[in-house]
Design a protein around this motif. Structure first.
Motif, PDB file in Angstrom:
ATOM      1  N   ALA A 126       0.818  -1.208   0.000  1.00 16.55           N
ATOM      2  CA  ALA A 126       0.000   0.000   0.000  1.00 16.55           C
ATOM      3  C   ALA A 126       0.859   1.268   0.000  1.00 16.55           C
ATOM      4  O   ALA A 126       0.386   2.324  -0.393  1.00 16.55           O
ATOM      5  CB  ALA A 126      -0.913  -0.003   1.218  1.00 16.55           C
ATOM      6  N   ASP A 127       2.096   1.167   0.443  1.00 19.23           N
ATOM      7  CA  ASP A 127       2.950   2.349   0.557  1.00 19.23           C
ATOM      8  C   ASP A 127       4.051   2.401  -0.493  1.00 19.23           C
ATOM      9  O   ASP A 127       4.817   3.366  -0.536  1.00 19.23           O
ATOM     10  CB  ASP A 127       3.612   2.387   1.939  1.00 19.23           C
ATOM     11  CG  ASP A 127       2.589   2.500   3.049  1.00 19.23           C
ATOM     12  OD1 ASP A 127       2.751   1.830   4.082  1.00 19.23           O
ATOM     13  OD2 ASP A 127       1.619   3.252   2.861  1.00 19.23           O
ATOM     14  N   LEU A 129       4.168   2.781  -3.778  1.00 19.28           N
ATOM     15  CA  LEU A 129       4.145   3.884  -4.737  1.00 19.28           C
ATOM     16  C   LEU A 129       4.467   5.195  -4.054  1.00 19.28           C
ATOM     17  O   LEU A 129       5.317   5.969  -4.523  1.00 19.28           O
ATOM     18  CB  LEU A 129       2.778   3.957  -5.431  1.00 19.28           C
ATOM     19  CG  LEU A 129       2.606   5.109  -6.432  1.00 19.28           C
ATOM     20  CD1 LEU A 129       3.640   5.033  -7.552  1.00 19.28           C
ATOM     21  CD2 LEU A 129       1.201   5.087  -7.028  1.00 19.28           C
ATOM     22  N   ASN A 130       3.838   5.450  -2.916  1.00 20.01           N
ATOM     23  CA  ASN A 130       4.041   6.763  -2.317  1.00 20.01           C
ATOM     24  C   ASN A 130       5.460   6.922  -1.770  1.00 20.01           C
ATOM     25  O   ASN A 130       6.044   8.002  -1.850  1.00 20.01           O
ATOM     26  CB  ASN A 130       2.961   7.090  -1.286  1.00 20.01           C
ATOM     27  CG  ASN A 130       3.112   6.385   0.037  1.00 20.01           C
ATOM     28  OD1 ASN A 130       4.135   6.475   0.687  1.00 20.01           O
ATOM     29  ND2 ASN A 130       2.071   5.701   0.458  1.00 20.01           N
ATOM     30  N   ILE A 133       7.678   7.431  -4.926  1.00 20.16           N
ATOM     31  CA  ILE A 133       7.403   8.728  -5.533  1.00 20.16           C
ATOM     32  C   ILE A 133       7.974   9.862  -4.676  1.00 20.16           C
ATOM     33  O   ILE A 133       8.578  10.811  -5.191  1.00 20.16           O
ATOM     34  CB  ILE A 133       5.883   8.935  -5.714  1.00 20.16           C
ATOM     35  CG1 ILE A 133       5.383   8.210  -6.953  1.00 20.16           C
ATOM     36  CG2 ILE A 133       5.517  10.400  -5.798  1.00 20.16           C
ATOM     37  CD1 ILE A 133       5.523   8.944  -8.249  1.00 20.16           C
ATOM     38  N   THR A 134       7.777   9.759  -3.380  1.00 19.37           N
ATOM     39  CA  THR A 134       8.282  10.800  -2.479  1.00 19.37           C
ATOM     40  C   THR A 134       9.796  10.893  -2.577  1.00 19.37           C
ATOM     41  O   THR A 134      10.365  11.984  -2.651  1.00 19.37           O
ATOM     42  CB  THR A 134       7.859  10.496  -1.034  1.00 19.37           C
ATOM     43  OG1 THR A 134       6.464  10.267  -0.999  1.00 19.37           O
ATOM     44  CG2 THR A 134       8.206  11.644  -0.105  1.00 19.37           C
ATOM     45  N   ARG A 137      10.641  12.343  -6.049  1.00 16.76           N
ATOM     46  CA  ARG A 137      10.263  13.753  -6.185  1.00 16.76           C
ATOM     47  C   ARG A 137      11.219  14.672  -5.441  1.00 16.76           C
ATOM     48  O   ARG A 137      11.579  15.732  -5.913  1.00 16.76           O
ATOM     49  CB  ARG A 137       8.855  13.990  -5.664  1.00 16.76           C
ATOM     50  CG  ARG A 137       8.418  15.440  -5.888  1.00 16.76           C
ATOM     51  CD  ARG A 137       7.125  15.770  -5.178  1.00 16.76           C
ATOM     52  NE  ARG A 137       6.713  17.131  -5.459  1.00 16.76           N
ATOM     53  CZ  ARG A 137       7.042  18.191  -4.714  1.00 16.76           C
ATOM     54  NH1 ARG A 137       7.792  18.030  -3.643  1.00 16.76           N
ATOM     55  NH2 ARG A 137       6.628  19.402  -5.043  1.00 16.76           N
ATOM     56  N   PHE A 138      11.607  14.251  -4.252  1.00 19.39           N
ATOM     57  CA  PHE A 138      12.453  15.113  -3.444  1.00 19.39           C
ATOM     58  C   PHE A 138      13.946  14.793  -3.604  1.00 19.39           C
ATOM     59  O   PHE A 138      14.762  15.288  -2.834  1.00 19.39           O
ATOM     60  CB  PHE A 138      12.024  15.040  -1.975  1.00 19.39           C
ATOM     61  CG  PHE A 138      10.662  15.606  -1.729  1.00 19.39           C
ATOM     62  CD1 PHE A 138       9.572  14.782  -1.525  1.00 19.39           C
ATOM     63  CD2 PHE A 138      10.445  16.980  -1.750  1.00 19.39           C
ATOM     64  CE1 PHE A 138       8.298  15.300  -1.331  1.00 19.39           C
ATOM     65  CE2 PHE A 138       9.177  17.513  -1.561  1.00 19.39           C
ATOM     66  CZ  PHE A 138       8.094  16.674  -1.352  1.00 19.39           C
ATOM     67  N   PRO A 159       7.180  12.648 -15.089  1.00 19.33           N
ATOM     68  CA  PRO A 159       8.301  13.390 -14.480  1.00 19.33           C
ATOM     69  C   PRO A 159       9.674  12.818 -14.817  1.00 19.33           C
ATOM     70  O   PRO A 159      10.679  13.308 -14.318  1.00 19.33           O
ATOM     71  CB  PRO A 159       8.038  13.248 -12.973  1.00 19.33           C
ATOM     72  CG  PRO A 159       6.728  12.586 -12.821  1.00 19.33           C
ATOM     73  CD  PRO A 159       6.457  11.857 -14.078  1.00 19.33           C
TER      74      PRO A 159
ATOM     75  N   GLY B  41       6.586  16.508  -9.901  1.00 20.76           N
ATOM     76  CA  GLY B  41       7.299  16.847 -11.126  1.00 20.76           C
ATOM     77  C   GLY B  41       7.072  18.269 -11.618  1.00 20.76           C
ATOM     78  O   GLY B  41       7.634  18.661 -12.628  1.00 20.76           O
ATOM     79  N   TYR B 243      -4.150  10.922   5.320  1.00 19.25           N
ATOM     80  CA  TYR B 243      -3.060  10.045   4.878  1.00 19.25           C
ATOM     81  C   TYR B 243      -3.281   9.589   3.436  1.00 19.25           C
ATOM     82  O   TYR B 243      -2.397   9.651   2.592  1.00 19.25           O
ATOM     83  CB  TYR B 243      -2.963   8.837   5.809  1.00 19.25           C
ATOM     84  CG  TYR B 243      -2.171   7.680   5.244  1.00 19.25           C
ATOM     85  CD1 TYR B 243      -2.817   6.556   4.719  1.00 19.25           C
ATOM     86  CD2 TYR B 243      -0.781   7.708   5.203  1.00 19.25           C
ATOM     87  CE1 TYR B 243      -2.096   5.511   4.186  1.00 19.25           C
ATOM     88  CE2 TYR B 243      -0.054   6.649   4.662  1.00 19.25           C
ATOM     89  CZ  TYR B 243      -0.721   5.557   4.163  1.00 19.25           C
ATOM     90  OH  TYR B 243      -0.010   4.511   3.619  1.00 19.25           O
ATOM     91  N   MET B 247      -0.651  10.582   0.828  1.00 18.02           N
ATOM     92  CA  MET B 247       0.357   9.558   0.518  1.00 18.02           C
ATOM     93  C   MET B 247      -0.079   8.574  -0.550  1.00 18.02           C
ATOM     94  O   MET B 247       0.737   7.860  -1.087  1.00 18.02           O
ATOM     95  CB  MET B 247       0.735   8.807   1.800  1.00 18.02           C
ATOM     96  CG  MET B 247       1.256   9.709   2.907  1.00 18.02           C
ATOM     97  SD  MET B 247       2.524  10.851   2.339  1.00 18.02           S
ATOM     98  CE  MET B 247       3.915   9.760   2.171  1.00 18.02           C
ATOM     99  N   ARG B 248      -1.352   8.481  -0.856  1.00 16.51           N
ATOM    100  CA  ARG B 248      -1.784   7.596  -1.938  1.00 16.51           C
ATOM    101  C   ARG B 248      -2.074   8.390  -3.209  1.00 16.51           C
ATOM    102  O   ARG B 248      -1.837   7.903  -4.300  1.00 16.51           O
ATOM    103  CB  ARG B 248      -3.060   6.840  -1.536  1.00 16.51           C
ATOM    104  CG  ARG B 248      -2.885   5.892  -0.382  1.00 16.51           C
ATOM    105  CD  ARG B 248      -2.149   4.646  -0.817  1.00 16.51           C
ATOM    106  NE  ARG B 248      -2.154   3.649   0.230  1.00 16.51           N
ATOM    107  CZ  ARG B 248      -3.087   2.718   0.361  1.00 16.51           C
ATOM    108  NH1 ARG B 248      -4.074   2.621  -0.492  1.00 16.51           N
ATOM    109  NH2 ARG B 248      -3.026   1.873   1.357  1.00 16.51           N
ATOM    110  N   PHE B 250      -1.136  11.714  -3.611  1.00 15.44           N
ATOM    111  CA  PHE B 250      -0.093  12.734  -3.793  1.00 15.44           C
ATOM    112  C   PHE B 250      -0.668  14.135  -3.908  1.00 15.44           C
ATOM    113  O   PHE B 250      -0.107  14.989  -4.573  1.00 15.44           O
ATOM    114  CB  PHE B 250       0.778  12.398  -5.014  1.00 15.44           C
ATOM    115  CG  PHE B 250       1.267  10.977  -4.990  1.00 15.44           C
ATOM    116  CD1 PHE B 250       0.903  10.092  -5.977  1.00 15.44           C
ATOM    117  CD2 PHE B 250       2.039  10.519  -3.942  1.00 15.44           C
ATOM    118  CE1 PHE B 250       1.320   8.773  -5.939  1.00 15.44           C
ATOM    119  CE2 PHE B 250       2.457   9.195  -3.887  1.00 15.44           C
ATOM    120  CZ  PHE B 250       2.099   8.321  -4.897  1.00 15.44           C
TER     121      PHE B 250
END
Lengths: 568, 282
Positions: A126-127, A129-130, A133-134, A137-138, A159, B41, B243, B247-248, B250
């Motif tokens: 569940a986490d 992707l985030n 991505i986080t 991204r950073f 991106p 992005g 959350y 977090m899901r 974005f």
């Protein structure tokens, strides 16, 4: 206060920082000397003809690779990536769990072949992707590779978070695998805009499983006829057939394992899990018409490819949800709160006639520690429908043969390389090694790996080139296997396929659908209202993310041909 | 003296750094994010109060807030009442008091995530501990109302011991002289509780209430593991919604605004209670 106190403080800080630094990552066992020096092989055995045997970690099983499989990068004493260290993110299922398990099994051998080190970073599905991505991204640069779900692609592509691998695939130095082994629908979800991004690994799609021993039983067939006045519609051709059979068996006790009543079907509708995949795969028969082109009503499902208007509340989708809701009435009441594993367990314990789900079910049936139905199942591509809604003509059409549609719903978890990686070749070598025919087959033969069949090399003749004995040696029942492989072959090579949603925000669109589906399954919303709400929410999501950008990405993802298309 | 001062700061520095990094900075950064539209992005876009306005037009957000309020009000009320009853019961000599007290406080030390998963098995409808042993047919997790009850029950199970422990400690600090004086007026246990025990315990009750309300508003682990916010959105609390949005999906800016709204909700509630306390005791 004195220097002793200060030393104590410093010591405590060192301990705390050491503990913090050691958390989260799994590093491989030391198995080699320094870069360029003598390599001590414990998991690799080289032969004089250039072939080798890999020994898997912990199981100690041997996988033989030919010289052609292994490429020219690796060789006795060679350590082409010595001194490099890569981190690959994967869904956290543990060293003997689905998708992550194969990485652990192969790691020591790969490290010996390359001289590099592999950190396996497990992240809850569940986490995943985030977290990635986080990081991307950073600019964290924590991950060199990600074993992604196919729906992640849209989030990574725009991106520029992942890199294409076409040059690596063509490069004879690397272990050999061929994207052409994959049927077109699976191949397409590993690529974007004509470029290859993913390396073959897992192949997901839902098929229908049933209790073949029950449905072919003469006594039950007679009982069905007596109760309904009709012959048992088996083999099933349509979802209506499935519903009729499920209705008959629901509430009866037809398994010998316990005195409790059993179910006609079982599904998993726990919200924010994977319930929406049931709807997607079932609804395809009512909504997706095949053909040689792609337009609003042909080989399309999600959005109008000219305007990005959601199509999720079209009459075909509504009829499908009504069908799904009716079918759900013949399953256990608690399934609206069940996750994947709980629903599968119900079927594996022999408590349900039908389940429609992923390849993992067929594999788990073979595990007698969990399954009481080994040797008793049948499987096929999902049933179809005689009525299909034509979204070009905006009318129902009645077809002579059931509209049977294949699907690739699920993750089809496969490796991609991040643009922040400083060792992309090392990462690719790992993925390619896993994708070679012998290693890939080894994974597919063993259900616990979570790697399901989809490539030509996984199917037995005449559909493919896999050796039946490999499956049997891994514990498969031959009858189950025959049904299973044919079901997946038919599914992935079906004439018509449910398109896969891979655009930016795919998960957000799915979650909106999932919550409204869950509300329907508990009777809080009528199907039409649920899908209307979903369409409204999808419009909000699209507008927030930028309609033009979403439209462009959607058109790319489905291969939309602007000319010609049927008038609306 | 000067050396003592340096050592003092050396000991304080880690804690100060911790608070700065893990409390002040996230709060300030979250506040900043809440005024922006953040897209992966692309540069962040200042949108003013748009995210906050969106919340009040967001049906799911408002529903999550309502679920959270129901959870807080009902859960905390029962925990306080039950904790007080248990404290009164244990504030006397009884056999095996020590052992029973230890057993009663054990839920407090279990991690909420583990508790959530444990109760998935206990509430399993097709033969779990409750439905199986007691032969009940309660749709604990599959019916929207029962699912919310289940989440509240688990929270009560876990946090009643907290209330119990603090009330018990406070009760044991009450001098017996007050009760002796009270028994001169009445023999009724209820009157003694109402006119002696309760007034003396008021500061403790308020403290426990504040602590529990603050924590209950932030609940996440138990509904996340037990029901995942379902069925439907019946148990989706505000923190879980924030959350998911952040977090899901974005949608970091909007998620930050939801978190800030939750923070303000708690702040207003606590401030109101403090005001009432000051008025009562001034």
């Amino acid at each position: 206060m004195n220097s002793l106190c200060l030393r104590t403080v410093i010591l405590c800080l060192v301990v705390v920082l050491s503990i913090a630094g050691g958390c989260g990552r799994s590093s491989g066992p030391d198995s080699e000397e320094e870069a360029g020096g003598v390599v001590e092989y414990k998991h690799v055995t080289w032969h004089d003809d250039g072939s080798l045997d890999l020994t898997t970690f912990e199981d100690g099983e041997i996988i033989g690779l030919s010289k052609e499989d292994i490429g020219t990068l690796f060789g006795p004493g060679k350590t082409p990536f010595a001194g490099q260290r890569i981190a690959v993110a994967v869904t956290s299922q543990g060293p003997k769990g689905g998708i992550s398990g194969p990485l652990y099994r192969l790691r020591p051998a790969w490290e010996e072949l390359t001289g590099a080190k592999l950190d396996i970073v497990e992240v809850p599905m569940a986490d995943l992707l985030n977290k990635t991505i986080t990081d991307l991204r950073f600019g964290g640069g924590q991950f060199d590779g990600i074993i992604q779900g196919a729906w992640f692609m849209g989030e990574y592509i725009t991106p520029g978070f992942i890199i294409p691998i076409d040059t690596y695939v063509q490069d004879p130095r690397f272990p050999h695998w061929d994207p052409g082994w994959l049927p077109t629908p699976l191949k397409s979800i590993h690529a974007w805009g004509g470029k290859q991004y993913g390396v073959m690994n897992d192949s997901d799609g839902q098929v229908l499983y049933w209790r073949n021993d029950i449905l072919t039983n003469t006594a039950w067939r007679s009982a069905f006829k007596e109760e309904t006045g009709k012959d048992l519609p088996f083999p099933v051709k349509t979802w209506q057939d499935v519903t009729e059979i499920a209705r008959f068996f629901h509430g009866k006790n037809w398994d010998e394992n316990d005195p409790e009543p059993d179910s006609g079907v079982v599904m998993h509708f726990r919200v924010n899990e994977q319930g929406m995949f049931h709807f997607m795969s079932l609804s395809a028969a009512f909504t997706v018409l095949g053909g040689e082109k792609v337009d609003r009503g042909t080989n399309n499902y999600w959005f109008d490819p000219d305007t990005m208007e959601p199509l999720i509340n079209q009459p075909g989708h509504i009829r499908a949800l009504e069908t799904l809701y009716e079918l759900s009435q013949y399953g256990p009441r608690a399934q609206s709160s069940w996750d994947l594993g709980t629903a599968w367990d119900w079927f594996l314990r022999g408590k349900s006639i039908f389940v429609f789900s992923w390849g993992d079910v067929g594999s788990l049936v073979q595990d007698v520690s969990r399954s009481s139905i080994k040797g008793k199942i049948g499987a096929s591509i999902l049933p179809g429908s005689y009525d299909v809604y034509d979204m070009n003509a905006n009318a129902w059409v009645n077809v002579d043969e059931p509209n049977v549609v294949g699907n690739t719903v699920g993750g089809s978890w496969h490796g991609v390389i991040t643009s922040t990686s400083e060792s992309p070749e090392a990462v690719y070598s790992l993925y390619a090694l896993m994708a070679t025919q012998p290693v890939s087959l080894w994974n597919v033969n063993r259900g616990w790996t979570g790697v399901d069949p989809g490539a030509r090399i996984h199917f037995t003749p005449p559909q493919g080139s896999a050796d039946l004995q490999g499956y049997l040696d891994a514990g498969w029942d031959e009858s189950d296997l025959t049904f299973y492989l044919k079901a997946y072959r038919d599914n992935f090579y079906a004439k018509t396929m449910l398109p896969y949603l891979r655009i930016n925000g795919a998960e957000e669109y799915w979650r909106a659908l999932d919550q409204n589906l869950s509300e329907t399954m508990i009777g809080r919303l009528e199907p039409q209202e649920a899908l209307l709400r979903t369409a409204r929410e999808w419009n909000t999501i699209t507008d927030r993310r930028g309609r033009e950008a979403q439209l462009k990405q959607y058109q790319e993802s489905i291969g939309y041909d602007l000319l010609p298309h049927a008038p609306r | 003296m000067h050396r003592d001062s340096r050592v003092k700061w050396a000991f304080l520095l880690p804690a100060a750094l911790w608070v700065l990094c893990f409390t002040i900075f996230p709060l300030v950064y979250g506040l900043r994010l809440s005024f922006f539209r953040v897209k992966i992005g692309e540069p962040d876009e200042f949108v003013g109060f748009e995210n906050f306005v969106q919340f009040f037009q967001d049906e799911r957000g408002l529903q999550s807030a309502a679920v959270t309020l129901i959870f807080v009000l009902s859960g905390v009320t029962v925990q306080m009442a039950l904790g007080m009853c248990l404290a009164l019961l244990f504030n006397r000599d009884m056999p095996l008091r020590g052992l029973l007290r230890t057993v009663l406080t054990m839920p407090l030390f279990a991690t909420p995530i583990a508790v959530g998963f444990l109760f998935v098995t206990i509430f399993y409808e097709e033969g779990g501990l409750i439905n199986g042993l007691l032969r009940w047919d309660v749709p604990w997790l599959s019916h929207p109302h029962w699912a919310l009850v289940s989440v509240i029950l688990v929270d009560i199970w876990q946090w009643t011991p907290f209330c119990f422990l603090i009330f018990l400690a406070a009760l044991q600090g009450v001098s017996e002289d007050y009760y002796e004086a009270g028994r001169l007026e009445t023999k009724s246990g209820w009157m003694l509780f109402r006119h002696v025990t309760f007034p003396l315990l008021q500061p403790t009750i308020v403290l426990v209430l504040l602590l529990r309300i603050t924590e209950a508003f932030k609940v996440f682990d138990i509904p996340y593991t037990l029901t995942s916010g379902g069925p439907g959105s019946a148990t989706q609390v505000l923190s879980m919604y924030a959350y998911r949005v952040g977090m899901r999906f974005f949608h970091f800016g909007y998620a930050s605004s939801i978190s800030l709204i939750l923070f303000l909700l708690v702040l207003v509630t606590v401030s109101f209670m403090f005001k009432q306390i000051r008025q009562t005791y001034s």
